[in-house]
Design a protein around this motif. Structure first.
Motif, PDB file in Angstrom:
ATOM      1  N   LYS A  55      31.617  30.583  43.829  1.00 24.51           N
ATOM      2  CA  LYS A  55      32.019  31.556  42.348  1.00 24.51           C
ATOM      3  C   LYS A  55      33.303  32.117  42.480  1.00 24.51           C
ATOM      4  CE  LYS A  55      28.718  35.824  43.594  1.00 24.51           C
ATOM      5  NZ  LYS A  55      27.587  36.106  43.056  1.00 24.51           N
ATOM      6  N   GLN A  56      34.029  32.910  41.073  1.00 23.19           N
ATOM      7  CA  GLN A  56      34.827  33.278  41.236  1.00 23.19           C
ATOM      8  C   GLN A  56      34.808  35.300  41.697  1.00 23.19           C
ATOM      9  OE1 GLN A  56      36.739  32.260  37.403  1.00 23.19           O
ATOM     10  NE2 GLN A  56      37.917  31.469  38.883  1.00 23.19           N
ATOM     11  N   CYS A  57      35.877  35.702  42.321  1.00 24.65           N
ATOM     12  CA  CYS A  57      35.808  36.897  42.643  1.00 24.65           C
ATOM     13  C   CYS A  57      36.321  38.129  41.378  1.00 24.65           C
ATOM     14  CB  CYS A  57      37.018  36.908  43.284  1.00 24.65           C
ATOM     15  SG  CYS A  57      37.430  39.386  43.314  1.00 24.65           S
ATOM     16  N   ARG A  58      35.689  38.831  41.233  1.00 26.60           N
ATOM     17  CA  ARG A  58      35.047  39.367  39.331  1.00 26.60           C
ATOM     18  C   ARG A  58      37.055  39.747  39.402  1.00 26.60           C
ATOM     19  NH1 ARG A  58      34.608  44.849  39.937  1.00 26.60           N
ATOM     20  NH2 ARG A  58      32.609  45.111  41.402  1.00 26.60           N
ATOM     21  N   CYS A  60      39.693  39.316  41.555  1.00 31.21           N
ATOM     22  CA  CYS A  60      41.303  38.577  41.351  1.00 31.21           C
ATOM     23  C   CYS A  60      40.899  36.997  40.886  1.00 31.21           C
ATOM     24  CB  CYS A  60      41.183  38.034  43.015  1.00 31.21           C
ATOM     25  SG  CYS A  60      40.551  37.734  44.316  1.00 31.21           S
ATOM     26  N   ARG A  61      39.760  36.465  40.564  1.00 33.28           N
ATOM     27  CA  ARG A  61      39.638  35.089  40.683  1.00 33.28           C
ATOM     28  C   ARG A  61      39.336  34.025  41.370  1.00 33.28           C
ATOM     29  NH1 ARG A  61      39.578  33.923  35.463  1.00 33.28           N
ATOM     30  NH2 ARG A  61      41.536  32.125  35.556  1.00 33.28           N
ATOM     31  N   ASN A  62      39.756  34.515  43.068  1.00 28.72           N
ATOM     32  CA  ASN A  62      39.460  33.797  44.057  1.00 28.72           C
ATOM     33  C   ASN A  62      37.988  33.416  44.463  1.00 28.72           C
ATOM     34  OD1 ASN A  62      40.958  31.832  45.962  1.00 28.72           O
ATOM     35  ND2 ASN A  62      41.231  33.584  47.998  1.00 28.72           N
ATOM     36  N   TYR A  63      38.399  32.216  45.043  1.00 32.58           N
ATOM     37  CA  TYR A  63      36.299  31.461  45.142  1.00 32.58           C
ATOM     38  C   TYR A  63      36.476  32.830  46.091  1.00 32.58           C
ATOM     39  CZ  TYR A  63      38.738  26.585  44.026  1.00 32.58           C
ATOM     40  OH  TYR A  63      38.478  25.973  43.666  1.00 32.58           O
ATOM     41  N   GLY A 123      42.493  33.555  32.612  1.00 23.19           N
ATOM     42  CA  GLY A 123      42.419  34.989  33.066  1.00 23.19           C
ATOM     43  C   GLY A 123      43.152  36.229  32.820  1.00 23.19           C
ATOM     44  N   VAL A 126      41.642  39.709  31.688  1.00 21.93           N
ATOM     45  CA  VAL A 126      41.446  39.885  33.038  1.00 21.93           C
ATOM     46  C   VAL A 126      42.959  40.189  33.697  1.00 21.93           C
ATOM     47  CG1 VAL A 126      40.217  40.141  34.641  1.00 21.93           C
ATOM     48  CG2 VAL A 126      39.597  38.538  33.324  1.00 21.93           C
TER      49      VAL A 126
END
Length: 200
Positions: A55-58, A60-63, A123, A126
């Motif tokens: 999923k995406q890190c909450r 940084c949005r990385n995997y 994002g 965010v």
């Protein structure tokens, strides 16, 4: 000759990958069916696991496979320094340089209104919330120099200015070991504008 429905579906499935056309997809499908059945089952299991577990890190949005990615979990990284990149592949490229010890923010693309990619899809709401938390001191823009990359960089710059956060941009230009005669004019101009003091 027509393929059976299952073979046709397998071939079509491979064409969803970038750069894989019908002929390449057919070769891949045949290779797995002719002599790679165990590899095919392993591939199917890995695909299922990744599609369900990544999923995406909450932050940084990385995997990530947990709430936070390994970089965001690492207490040795500087949370006040955040590098803005377009994709997880860019994170990997920066990490391989072994020069950077901050955090990241992964856009998963660049602004492209014609393709329906706006600030929300990237994002940036965010990112704005993180900027307003007050922990980030510097953003490093590492987006591309395409029209979309420049538009994205300017949008992020505006967000950072509103939050009072310093913004820098990675220097871009002549690759190491490259000869000037082979570098295009736009790249050379960018390299000249991004020049830094020379020290030994």
């Amino acid at each position: 000759m027509k393929h059976t429905p299952l073979v046709e579906k397998l071939i079509q499935s491979f064409t969803c990958l970038p750069g894989v056309g019908p002929r390449s997809a057919q070769r891949m499908a045949y290779a797995l069916l002719e002599r790679g059945r165990d590899d095919g089952r392993g591939l199917a299991a890995a695909l299922n696991a990744a599609m369900d577990g990544v999923k995406q890190c909450r932050r940084c949005r990385n995997y990530a496979e947990q709430e936070l990615c390994p970089v965001c979990q690492d207490p040795r990284r500087d949370p006040g320094l955040v590098c803005i990149v377009a994709s997880p592949a860019d994170v990997l490229a920066v990490e391989q340089s072994a020069e950077y010890r901050g955090h990241y923010f992964v856009l998963m693309g660049e602004l492209s209104p014609l393709d329906g990619v706006g600030p929300r899809e990237l994002g940036l709401d965010v990112l704005e919330a993180r900027l307003n938390e007050g922990q980030i001191q510097e953003l490093i823009l590492a987006t591309g120099t395409t029209v979309e990359g420049e538009a994205t960089a300017h949008y992020v710059l505006d967000l950072a200015r509103e939050a009072g956060v310093s913004v820098t941009r990675i220097a871009q230009g002549v690759p190491m070991g490259g000869d000037l005669e082979f570098v295009d004019g736009a790249t050379l101009a960018q390299a000249l504008r991004g020049r830094r003091p020379f020290s030994s």
